[in-house]
Design a protein around this motif. Structure first.
Motif, PDB file in Angstrom:
ATOM      1  N   GLN A   1       0.827  -1.204   0.000  1.00 47.94           N
ATOM      2  CA  GLN A   1       0.000   0.000   0.000  1.00 47.94           C
ATOM      3  C   GLN A   1       0.866   1.260   0.000  1.00 47.94           C
ATOM      4  OE1 GLN A   1      -2.259  -1.001   3.504  1.00 47.94           O
ATOM      5  NE2 GLN A   1      -3.962  -1.804   2.288  1.00 47.94           N
ATOM      6  N   PHE A   2       1.933   1.247   0.814  1.00 48.87           N
ATOM      7  CA  PHE A   2       2.826   2.400   0.848  1.00 48.87           C
ATOM      8  C   PHE A   2       3.467   2.623  -0.522  1.00 48.87           C
ATOM      9  CE2 PHE A   2       7.026   4.245   1.056  1.00 48.87           C
ATOM     10  CZ  PHE A   2       6.743   5.462   1.651  1.00 48.87           C
ATOM     11  N   ASN A   3       3.945   1.558  -1.147  1.00 48.25           N
ATOM     12  CA  ASN A   3       4.612   1.727  -2.434  1.00 48.25           C
ATOM     13  C   ASN A   3       3.644   2.179  -3.524  1.00 48.25           C
ATOM     14  OD1 ASN A   3       7.028   1.133  -1.269  1.00 48.25           O
ATOM     15  ND2 ASN A   3       7.410  -0.716  -2.431  1.00 48.25           N
ATOM     16  N   VAL A   4       2.407   1.720  -3.474  1.00 42.13           N
ATOM     17  CA  VAL A   4       1.406   2.211  -4.424  1.00 42.13           C
ATOM     18  C   VAL A   4       1.216   3.714  -4.208  1.00 42.13           C
ATOM     19  CG1 VAL A   4      -1.039   2.132  -5.087  1.00 42.13           C
ATOM     20  CG2 VAL A   4       0.217  -0.002  -4.718  1.00 42.13           C
ATOM     21  N   ALA A   5       1.089   4.129  -2.968  1.00 39.31           N
ATOM     22  CA  ALA A   5       0.935   5.559  -2.662  1.00 39.31           C
ATOM     23  C   ALA A   5       2.116   6.359  -3.197  1.00 39.31           C
ATOM     24  CB  ALA A   5       0.809   5.759  -1.157  1.00 39.31           C
ATOM     25  N   TYR A   6       3.306   5.875  -2.911  1.00 35.76           N
ATOM     26  CA  TYR A   6       4.529   6.560  -3.314  1.00 35.76           C
ATOM     27  C   TYR A   6       4.600   6.697  -4.837  1.00 35.76           C
ATOM     28  CZ  TYR A   6       9.482   7.843  -2.934  1.00 35.76           C
ATOM     29  OH  TYR A   6      10.680   8.506  -2.973  1.00 35.76           O
ATOM     30  N   MET A   7       4.189   5.653  -5.543  1.00 32.67           N
ATOM     31  CA  MET A   7       4.244   5.683  -7.002  1.00 32.67           C
ATOM     32  C   MET A   7       3.188   6.627  -7.583  1.00 32.67           C
ATOM     33  SD  MET A   7       5.410   1.791  -7.835  1.00 32.67           S
ATOM     34  CE  MET A   7       6.014   2.163  -9.500  1.00 32.67           C
ATOM     35  N   TYR A   8       1.998   6.663  -6.994  1.00 32.50           N
ATOM     36  CA  TYR A   8       0.998   7.642  -7.425  1.00 32.50           C
ATOM     37  C   TYR A   8       1.462   9.056  -7.092  1.00 32.50           C
ATOM     38  CZ  TYR A   8      -2.818   4.567  -8.876  1.00 32.50           C
ATOM     39  OH  TYR A   8      -3.603   3.674  -9.564  1.00 32.50           O
ATOM     40  N   ASP A   9       2.094   9.214  -5.951  1.00 35.18           N
ATOM     41  CA  ASP A   9       2.593  10.519  -5.516  1.00 35.18           C
ATOM     42  C   ASP A   9       3.590  11.074  -6.537  1.00 35.18           C
ATOM     43  OD1 ASP A   9       3.382  12.748  -4.014  1.00 35.18           O
ATOM     44  OD2 ASP A   9       4.015  11.582  -2.277  1.00 35.18           O
ATOM     45  N   ARG A  10       4.421  10.214  -7.079  1.00 37.61           N
ATOM     46  CA  ARG A  10       5.473  10.646  -7.994  1.00 37.61           C
ATOM     47  C   ARG A  10       5.150  10.422  -9.474  1.00 37.61           C
ATOM     48  NH1 ARG A  10       6.723  10.455  -3.255  1.00 37.61           N
ATOM     49  NH2 ARG A  10       8.564  11.355  -2.310  1.00 37.61           N
ATOM     50  N   GLY A  11       4.054   9.737  -9.744  1.00 38.08           N
ATOM     51  CA  GLY A  11       3.695   9.467 -11.134  1.00 38.08           C
ATOM     52  C   GLY A  11       4.592   8.427 -11.779  1.00 38.08           C
ATOM     53  N   TRP A  12       5.059   7.474 -10.994  1.00 36.39           N
ATOM     54  CA  TRP A  12       5.920   6.404 -11.513  1.00 36.39           C
ATOM     55  C   TRP A  12       5.051   5.240 -11.952  1.00 36.39           C
ATOM     56  CZ3 TRP A  12      10.219   5.819  -7.230  1.00 36.39           C
ATOM     57  CH2 TRP A  12      11.019   6.957  -7.237  1.00 36.39           C
ATOM     58  N   GLY A  13       5.079   4.915 -13.225  1.00 36.63           N
ATOM     59  CA  GLY A  13       4.321   3.788 -13.752  1.00 36.63           C
ATOM     60  C   GLY A  13       2.852   4.090 -13.921  1.00 36.63           C
ATOM     61  N   THR A  14       2.474   5.319 -13.678  1.00 31.67           N
ATOM     62  CA  THR A  14       1.080   5.742 -13.754  1.00 31.67           C
ATOM     63  C   THR A  14       1.034   7.259 -13.830  1.00 31.67           C
ATOM     64  OG1 THR A  14      -1.104   5.526 -12.721  1.00 31.67           O
ATOM     65  CG2 THR A  14       0.762   5.892 -11.249  1.00 31.67           C
ATOM     66  N   GLN A  15      -0.129   7.777 -14.110  1.00 34.15           N
ATOM     67  CA  GLN A  15      -0.294   9.229 -14.054  1.00 34.15           C
ATOM     68  C   GLN A  15      -0.299   9.652 -12.584  1.00 34.15           C
ATOM     69  OE1 GLN A  15      -3.696  10.637 -16.176  1.00 34.15           O
ATOM     70  NE2 GLN A  15      -3.280  12.781 -15.713  1.00 34.15           N
ATOM     71  N   GLN A  16       0.379  10.733 -12.270  1.00 32.02           N
ATOM     72  CA  GLN A  16       0.401  11.234 -10.893  1.00 32.02           C
ATOM     73  C   GLN A  16      -1.029  11.530 -10.451  1.00 32.02           C
ATOM     74  OE1 GLN A  16      -0.335  14.281  -9.269  1.00 32.02           O
ATOM     75  NE2 GLN A  16       0.589  13.627  -7.358  1.00 32.02           N
ATOM     76  N   SER A  17      -1.366  11.116  -9.221  1.00 31.77           N
ATOM     77  CA  SER A  17      -2.718  11.318  -8.708  1.00 31.77           C
ATOM     78  C   SER A  17      -2.673  11.613  -7.220  1.00 31.77           C
ATOM     79  CB  SER A  17      -3.576  10.072  -8.961  1.00 31.77           C
ATOM     80  OG  SER A  17      -4.812  10.162  -8.272  1.00 31.77           O
ATOM     81  N   ASP A  18      -3.016  12.856  -6.878  1.00 31.23           N
ATOM     82  CA  ASP A  18      -3.062  13.241  -5.463  1.00 31.23           C
ATOM     83  C   ASP A  18      -4.076  12.394  -4.701  1.00 31.23           C
ATOM     84  OD1 ASP A  18      -1.301  15.226  -6.219  1.00 31.23           O
ATOM     85  OD2 ASP A  18      -2.720  16.879  -5.956  1.00 31.23           O
ATOM     86  N   ARG A  19      -5.241  12.214  -5.310  1.00 34.13           N
ATOM     87  CA  ARG A  19      -6.317  11.466  -4.648  1.00 34.13           C
ATOM     88  C   ARG A  19      -5.886  10.035  -4.344  1.00 34.13           C
ATOM     89  NH1 ARG A  19      -9.968   8.042  -6.530  1.00 34.13           N
ATOM     90  NH2 ARG A  19      -9.463   8.517  -8.692  1.00 34.13           N
ATOM     91  N   ASP A  20      -5.310   9.360  -5.342  1.00 37.76           N
ATOM     92  CA  ASP A  20      -4.893   7.976  -5.137  1.00 37.76           C
ATOM     93  C   ASP A  20      -3.703   7.881  -4.185  1.00 37.76           C
ATOM     94  OD1 ASP A  20      -6.866   6.720  -6.711  1.00 37.76           O
ATOM     95  OD2 ASP A  20      -5.728   7.138  -8.538  1.00 37.76           O
ATOM     96  N   ALA A  21      -2.774   8.826  -4.280  1.00 43.02           N
ATOM     97  CA  ALA A  21      -1.623   8.817  -3.361  1.00 43.02           C
ATOM     98  C   ALA A  21      -2.116   8.930  -1.922  1.00 43.02           C
ATOM     99  CB  ALA A  21      -0.660   9.949  -3.693  1.00 43.02           C
TER     100      ALA A  21
END
Length: 172
Positions: free
Chosen positions: A100-120
């Protein structure tokens, strides 16, 4: 070349083999980690990846997280943020707080996905509530600095205290 192999670790690897043969995914994942580190056996990153993949495809969240980590760091595979996120999401969906933390971190930075504040924020909160010290610390920082949410110093203090209790040194 001579190998300096710890006999106790070697015995552990052999003992895990019987569990692996009976379908124990935790044992297969543990053997993968031992192969990755070269504990009790010669280091073999490719075989470790294969062990993780087999356990991950069978639905074992720890293996899914470990496989995601290989892709995130480019260890034994080409670095691939999309693959990392895929495996972290599978682990996260089973309640794995590190996933869960790594998913948040990746959404936070837009790594492998579009950056998303809501999802992060959603995943930082899930990780924090499930006991991730890193998730607790980053969630506290979100509340302190108004990142993704309105500033809420009471929530920030609460989550920094939880992070400190989880052993996160930066939270002290």
């Amino acid at each position: 070349m001579s190998l300096n192999i710890d006999l106790a670790a070697q015995k552990k690897f052999v003992d895990l083999s019987a569990k692996v043969l009976s379908g124990d995914l935790a044992a297969k994942t543990q053997q993968g980690l031992m192969l990755l580190k070269g504990e009790g056996v010669e280091r073999n990153v490719e075989l470790a990846r294969q062990y993780y993949l087999e356990a991950a495809e069978a639905g074992y969240s720890v293996a899914q997280y470990n496989l995601g980590s290989l892709y995130l760091n480019g260890l034994g595979v080409e670095r691939d943020y999309s693959q990392a996120l895929h495996w972290f999401k599978l682990a996260a969906s089973q309640g794995d707080c590190d996933g869960q933390f790594n998913v948040a971190y990746m959404y936070d930075r837009g790594w492998g996905t579009q950056q998303s504040d809501r999802d992060a924020f959603k995943w930082y909160e899930a990780a924090a509530k499930n006991g991730s010290g890193r998730g607790q610390f980053d969630l506290a920082a979100c509340y302190q600095h108004g990142k993704f949410v309105a500033v809420d110093l009471e929530q920030a203090i609460y989550w920094y205290r939880r992070a400190a209790a989880s052993g996160v040194a930066r939270a002290f």
